[in-house]
Design a protein around this motif. Structure first.
Motif, mmCIF file in Angstrom:
data_model
loop_
_atom_site.group_PDB
_atom_site.id
_atom_site.type_symbol
_atom_site.label_atom_id
_atom_site.label_comp_id
_atom_site.label_asym_id
_atom_site.label_seq_id
_atom_site.Cartn_x
_atom_site.Cartn_y
_atom_site.Cartn_z
ATOM 1 N N UNK A 1 99.287 29.475 51.230
ATOM 2 C CA UNK A 1 98.343 28.354 51.132
ATOM 3 C C UNK A 1 97.241 28.685 50.134
ATOM 4 N N UNK A 2 96.711 29.904 50.255
ATOM 5 C CA UNK A 2 95.653 30.309 49.329
ATOM 6 C C UNK A 2 96.186 30.344 47.900
ATOM 7 N N UNK B 1 92.477 36.012 40.890
ATOM 8 C CA UNK B 1 93.778 35.369 41.086
ATOM 9 C C UNK B 1 93.851 33.945 40.512
ATOM 10 N N UNK C 1 103.003 38.342 44.494
ATOM 11 C CA UNK C 1 102.374 38.996 45.644
ATOM 12 C C UNK C 1 101.330 38.091 46.302
ATOM 13 N N UNK C 2 100.694 37.236 45.504
ATOM 14 C CA UNK C 2 99.730 36.293 46.081
ATOM 15 C C UNK C 2 100.447 35.293 46.976
ATOM 16 N N UNK D 1 101.280 37.090 50.068
ATOM 17 C CA UNK D 1 100.117 37.442 50.873
ATOM 18 C C UNK D 1 99.532 36.256 51.600
ATOM 19 N N UNK D 2 99.503 35.107 50.974
ATOM 20 C CA UNK D 2 98.971 33.899 51.604
ATOM 21 C C UNK D 2 99.378 32.683 50.771
ATOM 22 N N UNK E 1 93.359 36.115 50.010
ATOM 23 C CA UNK E 1 94.566 36.864 50.354
ATOM 24 C C UNK E 1 94.054 38.139 50.998
ATOM 25 N N UNK F 1 105.203 39.682 54.648
ATOM 26 C CA UNK F 1 105.010 39.172 53.297
ATOM 27 C C UNK F 1 103.891 39.844 52.534
ATOM 28 N N UNK F 2 104.039 39.834 51.205
ATOM 29 C CA UNK F 2 102.968 40.310 50.343
ATOM 30 C C UNK F 2 102.900 41.813 50.152
ATOM 31 N N UNK G 1 85.617 34.211 43.136
ATOM 32 C CA UNK G 1 86.909 33.800 42.613
ATOM 33 C C UNK G 1 86.798 32.458 41.907
ATOM 34 N N UNK H 1 98.639 18.898 40.749
ATOM 35 C CA UNK H 1 98.687 20.244 41.316
ATOM 36 C C UNK H 1 97.302 20.862 41.148
ATOM 37 N N UNK H 2 96.886 21.727 42.097
ATOM 38 C CA UNK H 2 95.570 22.351 41.945
ATOM 39 C C UNK H 2 95.379 23.014 40.581
ATOM 40 N N UNK I 1 98.599 28.513 46.589
ATOM 41 C CA UNK I 1 98.731 27.137 46.098
ATOM 42 C C UNK I 1 97.360 26.593 45.682
ATOM 43 N N UNK J 1 95.151 40.668 52.560
ATOM 44 C CA UNK J 1 95.716 42.015 52.400
ATOM 45 C C UNK J 1 95.547 42.546 50.986
ATOM 46 N N UNK J 2 94.952 41.756 50.103
ATOM 47 C CA UNK J 2 94.714 42.273 48.756
ATOM 48 C C UNK J 2 93.247 42.645 48.590
ATOM 49 N N UNK K 1 93.234 29.690 54.144
ATOM 50 C CA UNK K 1 93.808 29.315 52.850
ATOM 51 C C UNK K 1 92.879 29.619 51.679
ATOM 52 N N UNK K 2 91.915 30.524 51.920
ATOM 53 C CA UNK K 2 91.016 30.876 50.835
ATOM 54 C C UNK K 2 91.398 32.205 50.199
#
Lengths: 406, 506
Positions: free
Chosen positions: A288-289, B367, A281-282, A285-286, B356, A351-352, B421, B334-335, A291, B358-359, B353-354
């Motif tokens: 890039x975030x 996360x 779901x992550x 949802x996004x 999400x 998405x998400x 986070x 990888x991160x 990754x 919708x969560x 890119x920070x």
């Protein structure tokens, strides 16, 4: 006496206020259940009860099975912002492979089933490779698969045409029912094990709902008001009990239903309770975030497409089992039925967002429409139009309630 | 007495559950540069959306008057007809189209049913010149830098005979040079009779350019100050914005002088195959335990790229050089590997890119480290709630519940979620990229306080910032990055704005 009635009135008024408030706040979540319920009632009336007969409900569940399984996998594919058009013919093709395995190679069922599912995983991973490594849009990559598997079905059935599967164990998956237990004179007309399982499910649901509610209350989270909560439990228990009662009046729970329930249970658990589910779901949802949060987006893509391939194989076998044969046309339009079921079930193309259980309800809605309209003798041409309208209405409803849901 | 050019009277606008504007009145005189300031969520953008017809007449109460005439805007087109143009923080240009196509987008010059491209190019050339932009009108937008894109937006507005130009945080994505150009352009436009309304968080800029400043707080007009009467200065603005005195927006901290090097990169170079050029060259820097190191420099100087190249290299640069943590050589592909080695990176673009969005708060906080609250891949929801609760409280995240969707939080609180986070991965090295961009003064102060607390606990922080006062106020040591190289290093005692700007621009 007037004071008593006033208090009673106030109490019942607050109860109805609670219900309308809860419904309004959760309209997205409950909308599909209400729609399914409404559709069933309408068809029960228009078919003078034939629709809700035990026999029809059992058939409906068995017919919906192979699409429901696909819809579960498709939900996750759409959640991570992709699409898989190849699933229909992949399922058809792998159903044919399973048939060939049993008929021509003489393999036993218990080898054929896992082998076919493994092949499905490989096919899914191939699509994922194109998508994740080469950056090809999933629509195009899976459209290529659609064409290839369409051709592949024709190749493997070229010599023989339809392949008849004589294996009774395999045929039982799509046609058989779980065995019953003997209880002498107790409810002789009913399938007792189905009733017992229904009861177990009811109790399990009530216990788990009460536990999760009391835990939420411990943390001061919002919970349903007590009266509405009780009503919800009563409603859900009635539905489970009702379905179990209906099924028990024919031949009980079918193996297809068992397979679907198992798939739903596993996927529901994975998506809601596990790290893998959260990662999926992550990514949806996004990406890039996700990754940058240390989630391997490629790996998730492989897993989701791999699972989709596996469920395509399962779907193909359910279908082949039900027909006791692999046909040259198996798989036609399944992917679109699965996508439609997922969207009716509340999945978002952005998405998400989207739940496994929602997609199953979506599949049941679509299959109920087909079944009900068949019973009413409505022509296939109008059936397509009605299903199209319902799909559009479901998505319009979803979009319209999205902002309110926040 | 002459009517003011623009008057907004008793504007009230409610969203479900929130009163975004309550009885706001706002007046702008002809040829004025009028700044609108206030904390995030004060109602500045909402007010401008009312003015520009994004929220049509009927969705708010109150009146809008231009030259004393009441206006009814049903949509953006109506407000454009009245001479109002708004330029948002997020630019509304089509990257794949040319400058001239963008300038006349939805306002095409026609010859019969067809577009008159010759006239379009000619007129675009004129208006581009008017904003002092030196580009070929046939260039695609995506080939221009952000600063130039901003100017194209203004050119687009000017092409429509704009009377009132509204700019929402125009310089937040610009470097100092581009910002200065933009402010000069506004002064120039003013001398040609264009009235501007500027929303900005950068008080220095407000002070430099404003004729008048209106302060909003919690959806209400607090006051309008006149710069020509000497009413506008930083302490006064801050006081009105937050409604309280902040004596020092940079909380004090003892500058440590530890010799224990926690993190170091040596001869670090990176080549970006997507752009086909080298983006970092022979970068050397280190951070000690308990230290905040500021990475100053202009936008596009390579600071974010440096952070990403360290943090597991998600953009797949080709990297040479050596990276050590506590003297141990590391290589991250990888991160996730960087995170496991104790590096965390709070991105500059929390929405992009920070987080999400919708969560909910809880899911966003956990996360990056679900491993810690799960057992064989199954999440322990009790542990998750406790973790989310802990960071919500310790970072003072203002949210009705940890199950609130992050999208609904203000910028400052979103930033704190993002910080939470990354604190939950319990890093040794925390990279903060523009940690206070676009958030209000109160939240900034809280973030600075948290940073101080973290370094006192022994963490080291690498802070990328384009705001020089922030660099000077928070760092123990400063590196200046310019065109992918370290142009200079200095301890905080020797650092001045002039010195840094000098190095950054050379």
């Amino acid at each position: 006496m007037s004071s008593v009635t006033a208090a009673q009135k106030a109490k019942s008024a607050s109860f109805f206020n609670n219900i309308t408030r809860v419904l309004r706040e959760n309209i997205r979540e409950y909308g599909m259940f209400i729609a399914l319920f409404a559709i069933m009632i309408i068809f029960t009336i228009t078919t003078e009860g034939t629709f809700i007969s035990s026999r029809n409900i059992v058939n409906l569940v068995n017919q919906a099975g192979y699409i429901a399984v696909l819809a579960v996998g498709m939900t996750l594919v759409i959640v991570i912002r992709h699409i898989d058009l190849s699933v229909g013919f992949l399922g058809g093709f792998l159903g044919a492979i399973a048939a060939i395995g049993m008929v021509q190679w003489g393999l036993p069922v218990w080898i054929v089933i896992p082998m076919t599912m493994a092949l499905g995983v490989v096919a899914g991973i191939l699509t994922a490779f194109l998508v994740a490594e080469l950056g090809i849009p999933a629509f195009v990559a899976s459209l290529a698969g659609w064409l290839i598997y369409r051709g592949a079905i024709l190749v493997v059935t070229e010599a023989t045409g339809t392949i008849i599967i004589p294996d009774e164990t395999f045929a039982a998956i799509g046609n058989g029912f779980i065995p019953d237990i003997q209880m002498g004179a107790f409810l002789p007309e009913r399938h007792k094990l189905t009733l017992i399982l229904g009861l177990v499910a009811m109790v399990a649901l009530v216990i788990s709902e009460i536990r999760s509610r009391s835990k939420k209350m411990e943390y001061n989270f919002d919970v349903l008001p007590t009266d509405v909560f009780v009503l919800k439990l009563a409603f859900l228990s009635t539905i489970i009990g009702g379905i179990a009662w209906l099924l028990s009046g024919y031949q009980g729970l079918s193996w297809t239903a068992v397979v679907v329930l198992l798939v739903v249970a596993v996927y529901h658990f994975v998506t809601t309770q596990t790290v893998l589910g959260r990662h999926i779901y992550a990514v949806g949802g996004n990406p890039e975030a996700a990754e940058l949060s240390g989630i391997d987006v490629k790996k998730i893509t492989y897993i989701v497409f791999g699972s989709m391939g596996m469920l395509s194989a399962l779907s193909g076998m359910l279908f082949a089992s039900r027909l006791r044969s692999a046909t040259t046309t198996a798989g036609t339009l399944w992917e679109l039925d699965a996508i439609a079921a997922a969207y009716v079930g509340g999945v978002s193309a952005a998405g998400g967002v989207g739940k496994v259980v929602g997609s199953i309800i979506g599949a049941l809605v679509m299959m109920s429409l087909t079944s009900g309209m068949n019973l009413m003798g409505i022509g296939i041409s109008y059936q397509y139009m009605v299903r199209g309208a319902v799909l559009a209405a479901a998505v319009i409803f979803d979009v319209a309630t999205r902002n309110r849901g926040k | 007495m002459a009517n003011p050019l623009l008057e907004m009277r008793n504007i009230t606008k409610t969203f479900p559950g929130v009163k975004a504007l309550s009885d706001v009145s706002f007046e702008v005189g002809e040829g004025e540069i009028h700044c609108l300031v206030g904390e995030n969520g004060a109602g500045k953008s909402t007010l401008m959306k009312v003015l520009s017809g994004v929220y049509p007449h009927g969705e708010y109460t109150g009146e809008i008057l231009i030259n004393g005439m009441e206006q009814i805007f049903r949509n953006i087109r109506d407000s454009e007809k009245a001479g109002i143009a708004i330029i948002y923080q997020e630019l509304a240009l089509v990257p794949e189209m040319t400058v001239y196509e963008n300038i006349f987008l939805a306002n095409e010059i026609r010859k019969g049913p067809l577009v008159d491209w010759n006239e379009t190019v000619k007129r675009a050339g004129e208006v581009v010149k008017r904003v002092g932009l030196d580009v070929n009108p046939a260039a695609k937008i995506k080939t221009l830098g952000v600063g130039k894109q901003q100017l194209v937006e203004i050119a687009k507005a000017l092409s429509k005979d704009v009377k009132i130009l509204i700019l929402d945080e125009p310089t937040s994505a610009l470097n100092e040079g581009d910002s200065e150009n933009l402010l000069n352009l506004l002064r120039d436009l003013k001398s040609h009779g264009v009235t501007s309304i500027l929303i900005s968080h950068k008080l220095k800029e407000v002070i430099a350019i404003a004729d008048k400043v209106t302060v909003l707080r919690d959806g209400q007009t607090i006051c309008t100050l006149d710069a020509h009467k000497g009413e506008v200065n930083e302490p006064v603005l801050i006081k009105h914005m937050v409604g309280r005195e902040i004596n020092n927006i940079y909380p004090k901290r003892e500058h440590v002088r530890s010799d224990e090097v926690l993190f170091e990169v040596k001869n670090w170079s990176a080549y970006n195959p997507a752009l086909g050029r080298t983006i970092l060259k022979d970068v050397n820097f280190h951070v000690c335990k308990g230290e905040i190191v500021g990475l100053a420099g202009l936008m596009g100087s390579g600071r974010t790229e440096l952070a990403l190249s360290i943090f597991g290299n998600p953009d797949k640069y080709r990297i040479e050089g050596e990276l050590t943590i506590r003297g141990e050589k590391k290589r991250f592909n990888h991160p996730s590997q960087a995170i496991r080695a104790g590096v965390a990176y709070v991105t500059e673009d929390r929405k992009g890119d920070g987080l999400i969005l919708i969560q909910d708060v809880k899911q966003n906080i956990t996360i990056a480290n679900l491993r810690e609250i799960s057992n064989r891949g199954v999440i322990d929801s009790n542990a998750e709630i406790q973790v989310a609760d802990h960071y919500t409280k310790s970072l003072n995240i203002k949210t009705p519940s940890i199950e609130q969707i992050v999208q609904n939080l203000s910028g400052g609180n979103q930033q704190k979620v993002s910080l939470g986070k990354w604190l939950f991965v319990k890093p040794d090295v925390l990279i903060l990229d523009e940690p206070t961009r676009g958030i209000d003064v109160g939240a900034k102060f809280e973030i600075y306080t948290i940073m101080n607390r973290l370094v006192e606990q022994g963490m080291c922080i690498i802070m990328i910032s384009s705001e020089l006062p922030e660099v000077l106020g928070m760092s123990d040591r400063v590196y200046v990055v310019s065109s992918g190289i370290i142009a200079g290093e200095m301890p905080i005692e020797e650092a001045t704005q002039e010195k840094i700007m000098n190095l950054a621009t050379n």
